[in-house]
Motif scaffolding. Sequence first.
Motif, mmCIF file in Angstrom:
data_model
loop_
_atom_site.group_PDB
_atom_site.id
_atom_site.type_symbol
_atom_site.label_atom_id
_atom_site.label_comp_id
_atom_site.label_asym_id
_atom_site.label_seq_id
_atom_site.Cartn_x
_atom_site.Cartn_y
_atom_site.Cartn_z
ATOM 1 N N GLN A 357 40.579 39.869 32.232
ATOM 2 C CA GLN A 357 40.367 41.284 32.566
ATOM 3 C C GLN A 357 39.405 41.883 31.541
ATOM 4 O O GLN A 357 39.591 41.705 30.333
ATOM 5 C CB GLN A 357 41.688 42.055 32.562
ATOM 6 C CG GLN A 357 41.562 43.474 33.072
ATOM 7 C CD GLN A 357 42.902 44.195 33.094
ATOM 8 O OE1 GLN A 357 43.752 43.987 32.218
ATOM 9 N NE2 GLN A 357 43.115 45.040 34.100
ATOM 10 N N LYS A 364 40.045 45.271 37.784
ATOM 11 C CA LYS A 364 40.490 44.096 38.526
ATOM 12 C C LYS A 364 40.839 42.948 37.578
ATOM 13 O O LYS A 364 40.116 42.647 36.641
ATOM 14 C CB LYS A 364 39.400 43.658 39.496
ATOM 15 C CG LYS A 364 39.781 42.464 40.353
ATOM 16 C CD LYS A 364 38.654 42.089 41.315
ATOM 17 C CE LYS A 364 39.038 40.883 42.167
ATOM 18 N NZ LYS A 364 37.940 40.506 43.093
ATOM 19 N N ARG A 366 41.157 39.015 37.368
ATOM 20 C CA ARG A 366 40.555 37.904 38.100
ATOM 21 C C ARG A 366 41.116 36.572 37.635
ATOM 22 O O ARG A 366 41.244 36.315 36.437
ATOM 23 C CB ARG A 366 39.031 37.919 37.902
ATOM 24 C CG ARG A 366 38.290 36.977 38.857
ATOM 25 C CD ARG A 366 36.815 37.338 38.934
ATOM 26 N NE ARG A 366 36.138 37.125 37.678
ATOM 27 C CZ ARG A 366 35.636 35.934 37.302
ATOM 28 N NH1 ARG A 366 35.762 34.884 38.091
ATOM 29 N NH2 ARG A 366 35.011 35.813 36.163
ATOM 30 N N SER A 367 41.469 35.722 38.579
ATOM 31 C CA SER A 367 41.938 34.372 38.268
ATOM 32 C C SER A 367 40.751 33.493 37.893
ATOM 33 O O SER A 367 39.702 33.524 38.547
ATOM 34 C CB SER A 367 42.665 33.777 39.472
ATOM 35 O OG SER A 367 42.975 32.425 39.242
ATOM 36 N N ASN A 408 35.431 31.373 40.612
ATOM 37 C CA ASN A 408 36.691 30.645 40.696
ATOM 38 C C ASN A 408 36.857 29.896 42.019
ATOM 39 O O ASN A 408 37.851 29.197 42.217
ATOM 40 C CB ASN A 408 37.876 31.584 40.468
ATOM 41 C CG ASN A 408 37.959 32.705 41.485
ATOM 42 O OD1 ASN A 408 37.219 32.717 42.468
ATOM 43 N ND2 ASN A 408 38.867 33.653 41.247
#
Length: 810
Positions: A357, A364, A366-367, A408
């Motif tokens: 982050q 947001k 995010r992975s 990703n």
Amino acid sequence: MKIPLFYTLLFVTFLGFGQDNLTYQSPPESILELAEAPLAPSIRMDSKGNNIVFLYGSNFKSIDELSETEMRLGGLRINPITNIGSRTRYYIDVKVKNGKDAKEINISGLPENGRFANFTWSPNQEYMAFTNTITSGVELWVLDINKAQASKLSQPNLNANMGNPFTWFKDSHAILVTTLPANRKALIDTKEAIPTGPTISVSEAGVKAQNRTYQDLLKNENDEYNFELLAQAELYKFNLDGTSTLWKKSDMYRDLSFSPDGNYVMITTINRPFSYLVPYYRFPSSTTIYNVNGDFVNTFLEVPLIEDLPQGFMAERTGKRDISWRNDKPATLIWAEALDGGDPENDVAFRDEVFQQEAPFTGKIRSLLKTKDRFRFIQWGDDNTALAYDYWWNTRNTRTYLFNPSNNKQEPKVVFDRNYQDVYSNPGNFVTKKNHFDEYVLDLDKNNAFLTGDGYSDAGKFPFIDEINLENLKTTRLYQSTLTEQVEDISMALNANKGEYIVRIESKNEYPNYYIRNIKKRIGLIPLTQFENPFISIQNVQKEVIKYNRADGLELTGTLYLPTDYEAGKKYPMIMWAYPAEFKDKSSAGQNTKSSNEFTYPYYGSPIYWVTRGYVVLDDASFPIVGEGDEQPNDTFIVQLVSNAKAAIDAVDTLGYIDRDKVAVGGHSYGAFMTANLLSHSNLFAAGIARSGAYNRTLTPFGFQSEERNYWEAPEIYYEMSPFMHADTMKTPLLLIHGEADNNSGTYPLQSERYFNALKGLGAPVRLVMLPKESHGYAAKESILHLLWEQDEWLETYVKNRPETSEITD
């Protein structure tokens, strides 16, 4: 079984003066000379190899230092007068070398009789901050590297009870420091405090808290009060010009960390409720983000008290963990979360997921990737390149993932998937360099990266440098050491593209020194240090790594030293020193990481001293405990332990060096546990030395060493492996030594006291030496010299001078 009259008389004689109020003794001169030899300094080198800071320490603390006031709270040991860890090891002098060709020079401005610690480079590496401990507290000092000048920045009011009390601002012009609160209240004297009621702990039905046997835990409300007072600190900003301002009010600060761009600070504080079961780092905590001016940004994480993790070494708490800054971005946080509920027993495709982050940490999340096993850490490269690592203890496996942090959806590529105990196949570590944030990131040359490795093989240790193409994962060897009379280690890269590296080179009689090696220009080594061997009396000792086989065919090794007065054909007594290690496969267990060319370095815990007293020494003898497949290593612990010992004695006896009836075995900690078991389950030894060990495993019922199973899951293992349970079979002279302030998990001083009482009650020849004020490792000069004296007396009495015709048991 019986003890011969000769042994009984010797034992009574030895204990005769041992039971008196014995003052501290010193070992024979040949041992004393080695023990007191001056140490070479530790070094701190900048990333360019230009400047080196030399830190000179004393060989020992004094018993006076160890006797200073100490409070043991929440897993910490604190001097409440000076407000720093009571077991801190200090340096006493500092010198600097500016430039590769310069000479070592003294630092101006250093205080006399200083006790220096916590040396930390500034981000630009032009300065080094450190602490100086005086009788009334801890001061903050800074060293100007180019001027070779030290100056004091604070009064003795730092709070170093939780560790290093400062961190640099990223501009290298100021330091964020934990200081004592201006209005701190007085501590409670727990020795004189009158109890107001009992201490009560409660366990709820069905909630398991299978914690290991931690030391120095909080015990009551008074301890809680004192811990909170000692942990409380104010945050001050100290500028290099000597000015300071309050940056944040008092709290229990645990960790401070600036973002790479220096615009944010991540601060972790400790919260209540405290625990009587676990150390402070498992107390509740809050992780909060502030801007560089100290203004609140957001609370990033709240962690509850962690008392009831699932069972197993790979257990984790749920929620965000392992929070850190992304080194290649201005201010981006990353963290991992368990996908298996933190329970290693759950069968899942992926154990962890990693997220990021960006500032201001409200947008947001995010992975980045998922890992098949437990996430360890990430090495950042650039927007498209990073390496993630996972591991799983039960299988000894580790993976390295190459992934694109900007996409990703792009499948991570597994670069390495290997048994981390298999040193022969170790591909090495990726080379890093400093970026424009003064953070270390992968050293990338287009699609290529670099690896440096130890280069272990059956032939020996030959370190290497590889280039790896991150597109096709093919490696190219750029350099491999060819030294056969010396040992080389690749310490760090100065400039991988130019082929410049710092290497450390040593031999069995040459003290390790540092050099610059250029693998492209193939020019001569450029020396950076010139340390001399302080152990002249043993510099020519005959030394070799011997290889031999256990009964089941497993290859073992040990480093063999012959006496300094060795005569060919003569038989000598021997000391064997070892420490067991668990493996999941025989291939890894049989690998050799020893070299006869390594520098011969005696330290307080080493048996090497006794080569000057007419002993053969087999040091670091291999003691693998292997459990392949579904079998756990400890399922056959005793059988393998005895087999390892017999193979070692047979090997040295075959070489014709020893009288196998005059062999001693010794070890420290788990090595002490090994020693007691060997004396209980074999007749291989004339005597044993066991230091700071654990001997009754029912006192560590929720696992020990590498044993994950609790007592109720494997009671036969706990029983069989406990020397205390077999005290009736132990008839070999055993010297037990223990620090009476041992802080290591599981090795309470009670372990040695109860084992001694059992052996004494059963008539075994045993001596117990409790070292006042000493922890798991020993520090005071008085203690260490006495330790060496005790060991020498024991060996002389029960090994060297044991009559040829006597027997230990029937």
